[in-house]
Scaffold this motif. Structure first.
Motif, mmCIF file in Angstrom:
data_model
loop_
_atom_site.group_PDB
_atom_site.id
_atom_site.type_symbol
_atom_site.label_atom_id
_atom_site.label_comp_id
_atom_site.label_asym_id
_atom_site.label_seq_id
_atom_site.Cartn_x
_atom_site.Cartn_y
_atom_site.Cartn_z
ATOM 1 N N THR A 410 70.451 34.215 2.618
ATOM 2 C CA THR A 410 69.828 35.403 3.064
ATOM 3 C C THR A 410 69.062 35.773 1.710
ATOM 4 O OG1 THR A 410 71.851 36.617 1.611
ATOM 5 C CG2 THR A 410 72.276 36.289 3.793
ATOM 6 N N ASP A 411 68.099 36.769 2.137
ATOM 7 C CA ASP A 411 67.074 37.199 1.357
ATOM 8 C C ASP A 411 66.746 38.567 1.868
ATOM 9 O OD1 ASP A 411 65.122 37.772 -0.650
ATOM 10 O OD2 ASP A 411 63.679 36.109 0.329
ATOM 11 N N ILE A 412 66.883 39.703 1.142
ATOM 12 C CA ILE A 412 66.467 41.067 1.677
ATOM 13 C C ILE A 412 66.017 41.800 0.271
ATOM 14 C CG2 ILE A 412 69.139 41.543 1.419
ATOM 15 C CD1 ILE A 412 68.787 44.090 3.072
ATOM 16 N N GLY A 473 55.608 36.442 4.311
ATOM 17 C CA GLY A 473 56.677 35.812 4.465
ATOM 18 C C GLY A 473 56.776 34.551 3.868
ATOM 19 N N HIS A 474 57.957 33.917 3.662
ATOM 20 C CA HIS A 474 58.110 32.584 3.326
ATOM 21 C C HIS A 474 59.415 32.224 4.263
ATOM 22 C CE1 HIS A 474 61.793 33.982 1.081
ATOM 23 N NE2 HIS A 474 61.198 34.878 0.750
ATOM 24 N N GLY A 475 59.320 30.619 4.480
ATOM 25 C CA GLY A 475 60.525 30.326 5.278
ATOM 26 C C GLY A 475 61.822 30.298 4.483
ATOM 27 N N VAL A 503 62.025 32.966 8.783
ATOM 28 C CA VAL A 503 60.907 33.591 7.744
ATOM 29 C C VAL A 503 61.126 34.905 7.549
ATOM 30 C CG1 VAL A 503 59.295 34.130 9.728
ATOM 31 C CG2 VAL A 503 58.465 33.243 7.561
ATOM 32 N N SER A 504 60.617 35.184 6.234
ATOM 33 C CA SER A 504 60.991 36.827 5.690
ATOM 34 C C SER A 504 59.724 37.368 6.303
ATOM 35 C CB SER A 504 60.956 36.731 4.256
ATOM 36 O OG SER A 504 59.690 36.445 3.581
ATOM 37 N N ASN A 505 60.072 38.640 6.278
ATOM 38 C CA ASN A 505 58.839 39.787 6.836
ATOM 39 C C ASN A 505 59.021 40.663 5.617
ATOM 40 O OD1 ASN A 505 57.642 42.038 7.701
ATOM 41 N ND2 ASN A 505 58.674 42.121 9.798
ATOM 42 N N GLU A 506 57.932 40.413 4.757
ATOM 43 C CA GLU A 506 58.318 41.498 3.400
ATOM 44 C C GLU A 506 57.000 41.864 2.932
ATOM 45 O OE1 GLU A 506 59.503 39.292 -0.046
ATOM 46 O OE2 GLU A 506 59.609 37.382 1.013
ATOM 47 N N PRO A 507 56.127 42.975 3.696
ATOM 48 C CA PRO A 507 55.063 43.605 3.172
ATOM 49 C C PRO A 507 55.625 44.464 2.057
ATOM 50 C CG PRO A 507 55.770 44.530 5.139
ATOM 51 C CD PRO A 507 56.353 43.449 5.191
ATOM 52 N N CYS A 519 59.452 46.199 1.719
ATOM 53 C CA CYS A 519 60.305 45.998 2.883
ATOM 54 C C CYS A 519 60.829 44.808 3.431
ATOM 55 C CB CYS A 519 60.009 46.915 4.181
ATOM 56 S SG CYS A 519 60.138 49.066 3.522
ATOM 57 N N GLU A 520 61.915 44.165 3.159
ATOM 58 C CA GLU A 520 62.005 42.696 3.538
ATOM 59 C C GLU A 520 63.397 42.564 4.385
ATOM 60 O OE1 GLU A 520 63.050 39.724 0.457
ATOM 61 O OE2 GLU A 520 62.429 38.289 1.804
ATOM 62 N N ASN A 521 63.117 41.987 5.473
ATOM 63 C CA ASN A 521 64.072 41.488 6.385
ATOM 64 C C ASN A 521 63.736 39.900 6.663
ATOM 65 O OD1 ASN A 521 65.242 43.699 6.962
ATOM 66 N ND2 ASN A 521 64.715 43.901 9.095
HETATM 67 MN MN LIG Z 1 61.912 36.919 0.018
#
Ligand SMILES: [Mn+2]
Length: 601
Positions: A410-412, A473-475, A503-507, A519-521
């Motif tokens: 996980t990564d948040i 985003g990164h894988g 992949v992450s969504n982190e603007p 904000c990262e999911n």
């Molecule tokens: Mn991340």
């Protein structure tokens, strides 16, 4: 002059003696080790031994009468604190690359030594060519100049690897060997060098504890088109039933035996990924008479596209992780309300304790970023690099963290209000959140690439003249690397997104010396129901991370109906999923945090 300076001075003397012995005019020492991974084990921290620098990227160049250390923008301050100025000049890794600097300083015919094990094959080829253009020679050293001078070098810790069961991997090592062997046959090659440790771990369904955060066994492998695999690692790390686990046809040898093994590949066509393989192995294969063909690591795509079992595990891991995050957010709000703001280190430790309550928690997936106020403006801030700062009132607090569980990684990142944030912070948070929502909702035909989707997340910031200086985003791997390729979302070119990729969504937005927002999911690439006339399969994202966003930070004037509807749907899903797993005050907190918000007219 302190004792560090004396030590570094003595080490430089030893390295300069090595220059003389080997008729060299310069030495290059990178931070990377022979495995080229994101994390370097203690016994391979050669750049730190030579310079004192402890950052995650950098390079030193040592000449007979001078030396320089090259770091990127993240480390311009840290390098000054750690590396004695009487021994090293500080230079910028990107703006003044070491090879350019060397080319400008050395004379025709001079020789630069480096350990080819510690560079990728592509770096080596470029450097060799560039130096040759300046009449200089890049010499692959037979011995590592640091290793031969390092007194009391720490020993590697040979922790026994674990055999990762099929109930987590969804596919046996034997089946994966067969898949990869078939892909080698279709690419017309006899064998492939599988160099990246996470590819080896994926292929053979093994996990290790050789470095923090990344559960790999350090080593590399060769796979043949007839499904045979030769693994090169410390055999002491491999459990007795490994061969059976792999379905046979897998041998384990010490890394120093690779040279002799490569000699047996003479006349074979061997696929090598020059971006992940070290220059030493590719050069040795070539010298042995193998025909090396450049191509991407054959495990890269199958590892990136998660199967149904992995996806189910990743979803479970994210629910477990969300429970820990929600417990932390509830604790944080309670502490702040009681006037106890603590410091960034205490918050980070508390968050880890909530994660560690799960018996499946293995490790954090990277060093937690716990950053208050101006510290959050530094995208790669680590509170542990100096004394953790106190958490400040009436600003935002950003924390970026993740965990390794046997069924998923996980990564948040969440950004939350501490006290009363400013109207500007609310405005910027909302522009970032709107970008996150727009990317989450994106629908796109098969073949669309990560760089094409990147502006979805930036558009609201761009419209106001803002941006952020990192990828969107990164894988992410499955109980593997939190930074996995080839999938990514960013300004630079990247391959098409495929179903099953995570992949992450982190603007984010960062105002120097003021505050930072992100904000990262993690999201899963999924196939959507297309309309009847669609030309191509329709893809989209499904959020894996299930943790509330802080509605106290939203500027509702900027939210559209669709934005608010998305947020309400997401929060409803978070509440429905997590409620059965929480109770008491934490459950009440979750219910309040996910309460439906009024939809703007
Ligand atoms: Mn991340």
């Amino acid at each position: 002059v302190n004792s560090l300076s004396t030590d570094i001075g003595a080490r430089l003397d030893a390295l300069r003696a090595y220059l003389v012995q080997h008729q060299l005019d310069a030495l290059i020492i990178p931070r990377a080790d022979e495995y080229l991974g994101e994390y370097v084990p203690e016994h391979n921290e050669r750049l730190r031994w030579a310079t004192g620098f402890a950052g995650s990227a950098g390079m030193a160049v040592i000449l007979p009468d001078t030396a320089a250390i090259f770091v990127d923008g993240r480390y311009t301050q840290q390098v000054r604190e750690q590396v004695p100025p009487e021994h090293f000049e500080y230079l910028h890794l990107i703006e003044q690359p070491p090879i350019d600097w060397l080319a400008g300083r050395l004379a025709m015919g001079q020789r630069i030594g480096a350990d080819a094990r510690t560079f990728t094959a592509s770096w080596w080829r470029r450097a060799e060519q560039q130096l040759r253009n300046s009449g200089l020679q890049l010499i692959a050293l037979e011995t590592n100049p640091v290793d031969s001078n390092w007194d009391n070098r720490p020993l590697p810790t040979p922790t026994v690897a674990s055999l990762h069961p099929e109930r987590y991997t969804g596919r046996s090592a034997a089946a994966k060997r067969a898949d990869i062997a078939e892909s080698l046959t279709s690419r017309g090659v006899d064998a492939a060098l599988v160099f990246a440790a996470d590819s080896v771990a994926w292929l053979l369904n093994i996990r290790g504890q050789d470095v923090p955060h990344l559960p790999v066994v350090l080593g590399f492998a060769v796979i043949h088109a007839d499904q045979r695999v030769a693994l090169f690692t410390d055999p002491a790390k491999i459990p007795a039933d490994f061969a059976e686990h792999c379905g046979g046809r897998v041998t384990v040898q010490a890394e120093h035996e690779a040279d002799a093994y490569f000699a047996t590949l003479a006349d074979l066509t061997v696929l090598v990924d020059p971006d992940t393989s070290n220059a030493w192995s590719v050069r040795r294969l070539e010298q042995a008479g193998a025909r090396c063909i450049d191509g991407s690591d054959p495990c890269l795509l199958p590892k990136a596209c998660k199967n149904a079992v992995e996806i189910a595990g990743i979803r479970d891991a994210h629910i477990r992780d969300a429970v820990a995050e929600v417990r932390f957010l509830h604790w944080l709000d309670t502490e702040v309300a009681a006037g106890r703001l603590h410091n960034e280190g205490i918050l980070s430790d508390q968050l880890e304790q909530f994660r560690a309550m799960s018996p499946l928690f293995c490790d954090t997936s990277f060093d937690t970023i716990s950053a208050s106020g101006p510290n959050a403006a530094m995208a790669h801030y680590r509170h542990s690099d100096t004394d953790p700062a106190p958490v400040l009132a009436d600003t935002v607090y950003l924390f970026d963290s993740g965990a390794q569980y046997p069924d998923g990684t996980t990564d948040i990142t969440r950004t939350v209000a501490i006290g009363t944030p400013t109207a500007e912070q609310q405005r910027m948070f909302t522009l970032v959140l709107k970008g996150h929502i727009a990317l989450d909702q994106a629908r796109f035909p098969a073949g669309t690439t990560g760089n094409q989707l990147d502006p979805f997340a930036r558009q609201f910031l761009w419209q106001q003249g803002f941006d952020y200086d990192h990828g969107t985003g990164h894988g992410v791997g499955c109980y593997l690397s939190v930074h996995e390729g080839p999938q990514r979302i960013g300004k630079v070119a990247s391959p098409a997104l495929l179903p099953g990729m995570v992949v992450s969504n982190e603007p984010g937005y960062y105002k120097p010396n003021a505050y930072g927002i992100r904000c990262e999911n993690l999201v899963l690439v999924v196939e959507c129901e297309p309309n009847a006339e669609a030309d191509k399969p329709l893809l989209g994202f499904d959020a894996l991370t299930l943790v509330p966003f802080d509605t106290r930070l939203i500027d509702w004037a900027l939210m559209t109906r669709e934005d608010a509807q998305w947020l309400n749907r997401y929060h409803e899903r978070v509440r429905n999923t997590l409620s059965p797993l929480l109770e008491g005050d934490v459950l009440s907190w979750l219910e309040a945090a996910t309460e439906a918000q009024p939809i703007p007219a």
